[in-house]
Design a protein around this motif. Structure first.
Motif, PDB file in Angstrom:
ATOM      1  N   ALA A 115      45.149  35.855  38.982  1.00 48.34           N
ATOM      2  CA  ALA A 115      44.378  36.496  40.047  1.00 48.34           C
ATOM      3  C   ALA A 115      43.215  37.284  39.461  1.00 48.34           C
ATOM      4  CB  ALA A 115      45.280  37.404  40.882  1.00 48.34           C
ATOM      5  N   ARG A 116      43.462  37.961  38.348  1.00 50.21           N
ATOM      6  CA  ARG A 116      42.403  38.734  37.694  1.00 50.21           C
ATOM      7  C   ARG A 116      41.285  37.806  37.201  1.00 50.21           C
ATOM      8  NH1 ARG A 116      43.029  43.294  32.920  1.00 50.21           N
ATOM      9  NH2 ARG A 116      40.904  44.017  33.116  1.00 50.21           N
ATOM     10  N   ASP A 122      39.310  44.253  54.984  1.00 58.36           N
ATOM     11  CA  ASP A 122      40.057  43.816  53.809  1.00 58.36           C
ATOM     12  C   ASP A 122      39.175  43.917  52.569  1.00 58.36           C
ATOM     13  OD1 ASP A 122      42.531  43.034  55.091  1.00 58.36           O
ATOM     14  OD2 ASP A 122      41.396  41.400  56.004  1.00 58.36           O
ATOM     15  N   PRO A 123      39.779  43.905  51.388  1.00 60.49           N
ATOM     16  CA  PRO A 123      38.975  44.014  50.171  1.00 60.49           C
ATOM     17  C   PRO A 123      38.105  42.777  49.945  1.00 60.49           C
ATOM     18  CG  PRO A 123      41.335  43.933  49.649  1.00 60.49           C
ATOM     19  CD  PRO A 123      41.204  43.859  51.125  1.00 60.49           C
ATOM     20  N   THR A 124      37.004  43.014  49.252  1.00 60.65           N
ATOM     21  CA  THR A 124      36.151  41.907  48.829  1.00 60.65           C
ATOM     22  C   THR A 124      36.589  41.439  47.450  1.00 60.65           C
ATOM     23  OG1 THR A 124      34.553  43.372  47.776  1.00 60.65           O
ATOM     24  CG2 THR A 124      34.163  42.810  50.116  1.00 60.65           C
ATOM     25  N   ILE A 125      36.114  40.294  47.060  1.00 64.83           N
ATOM     26  CA  ILE A 125      36.425  39.768  45.730  1.00 64.83           C
ATOM     27  C   ILE A 125      35.890  40.721  44.660  1.00 64.83           C
ATOM     28  CG2 ILE A 125      35.886  37.890  44.129  1.00 64.83           C
ATOM     29  CD1 ILE A 125      36.082  36.021  46.653  1.00 64.83           C
ATOM     30  N   ALA A 173      38.971  46.591  40.755  1.00 69.58           N
ATOM     31  CA  ALA A 173      40.305  47.188  40.726  1.00 69.58           C
ATOM     32  C   ALA A 173      41.093  46.685  39.517  1.00 69.58           C
ATOM     33  CB  ALA A 173      41.054  46.886  42.026  1.00 69.58           C
ATOM     34  N   PHE A 174      41.013  45.393  39.237  1.00 64.47           N
ATOM     35  CA  PHE A 174      41.697  44.854  38.056  1.00 64.47           C
ATOM     36  C   PHE A 174      41.135  45.479  36.779  1.00 64.47           C
ATOM     37  CE2 PHE A 174      43.193  40.976  40.489  1.00 64.47           C
ATOM     38  CZ  PHE A 174      44.540  41.210  40.272  1.00 64.47           C
ATOM     39  N   GLU A 175      39.830  45.684  36.734  1.00 64.00           N
ATOM     40  CA  GLU A 175      39.201  46.312  35.566  1.00 64.00           C
ATOM     41  C   GLU A 175      39.746  47.732  35.381  1.00 64.00           C
ATOM     42  OE1 GLU A 175      36.735  46.252  32.250  1.00 64.00           O
ATOM     43  OE2 GLU A 175      37.087  44.598  33.640  1.00 64.00           O
ATOM     44  N   ALA A 176      39.821  48.500  36.460  1.00 66.75           N
ATOM     45  CA  ALA A 176      40.344  49.867  36.393  1.00 66.75           C
ATOM     46  C   ALA A 176      41.810  49.873  35.975  1.00 66.75           C
ATOM     47  CB  ALA A 176      40.171  50.563  37.733  1.00 66.75           C
ATOM     48  N   MET A 177      42.610  48.968  36.544  1.00 69.18           N
ATOM     49  CA  MET A 177      44.025  48.906  36.191  1.00 69.18           C
ATOM     50  C   MET A 177      44.211  48.566  34.719  1.00 69.18           C
ATOM     51  SD  MET A 177      45.973  47.305  39.522  1.00 69.18           S
ATOM     52  CE  MET A 177      44.870  45.924  39.802  1.00 69.18           C
TER      53      MET A 177
END
Length: 168
Positions: free
Chosen positions: A8-9, A67-70, A76-80
């Motif tokens: 997904a990331r 809803d969230p955008t791509i 968000a994945f970068e921050a996580m």
């Protein structure tokens, strides 16, 4: 699991890189979750507060968040990824209170608690029965939140001063 999130990331990164960052995630759209039926909503277990938010959105649709955008998912994945670093939060000296929704369907409560445990100067409380929007929850859950918040605010600034005082 981290392995399950990798595809997904990578997909979010790929789609953002080819100019699709402003597109909604698949099956997503601009409609707020509060415009959908109460049953099964991830935000609150309080039907009255849910209905109140829905009324506000009906009166002023621009207040809604879709809803969230791509691109949002990619960020968000970068921050996580940063949160996952072993030393994340170790230099923090600012007191933090994390209030974690025990029945969160948006954020992984266990991951939030683990992050709080790893971070310096961080306290956490898990609010059992709470969904994602804690301040839209039932009165009993909000009372727990405010009790924790008040206690933290009474001790937090003193702890911050103590952390900043140089040793003799």
């Amino acid at each position: 699991s981290a392995g399950g999130k990798l595809p997904a990331r990578l997909l979010a990164r790929l789609l953002s890189s080819i100019g699709l960052s402003s597109a909604f995630v698949p099956t997503g759209g601009p409609k707020s979750g509060f415009e959908k039926p109460f049953e099964g909503n991830p935000f609150t277990s309080d039907p009255a507060r849910y209905a109140q938010i829905a009324q506000w959105l009906a009166a002023e649709p621009r207040l809604g968040i879709g809803d969230p955008t791509i691109g949002w998912v990619d960020a968000a994945f970068e921050a996580m990824g940063g949160f996952a670093e072993d030393d994340f939060g170790q230099t923090n000296r600012t007191p933090i209170l994390m209030t974690i929704a025990g029945d969160d369907m948006v954020v992984d409560s266990q991951a939030s608690a683990a992050l709080a445990h790893r971070m310096r100067a961080t306290s956490a409380i898990i609010l059992r029965g709470a969904r994602h929007e804690i301040l839209m929850e039932r009165d009993a859950i909000q009372a727990e939140f405010w009790a924790a918040f008040d206690a933290f605010m009474q001790t937090g600034p003193e702890a911050a001063v103590a952390l900043e005082t140089p040793a003799d």
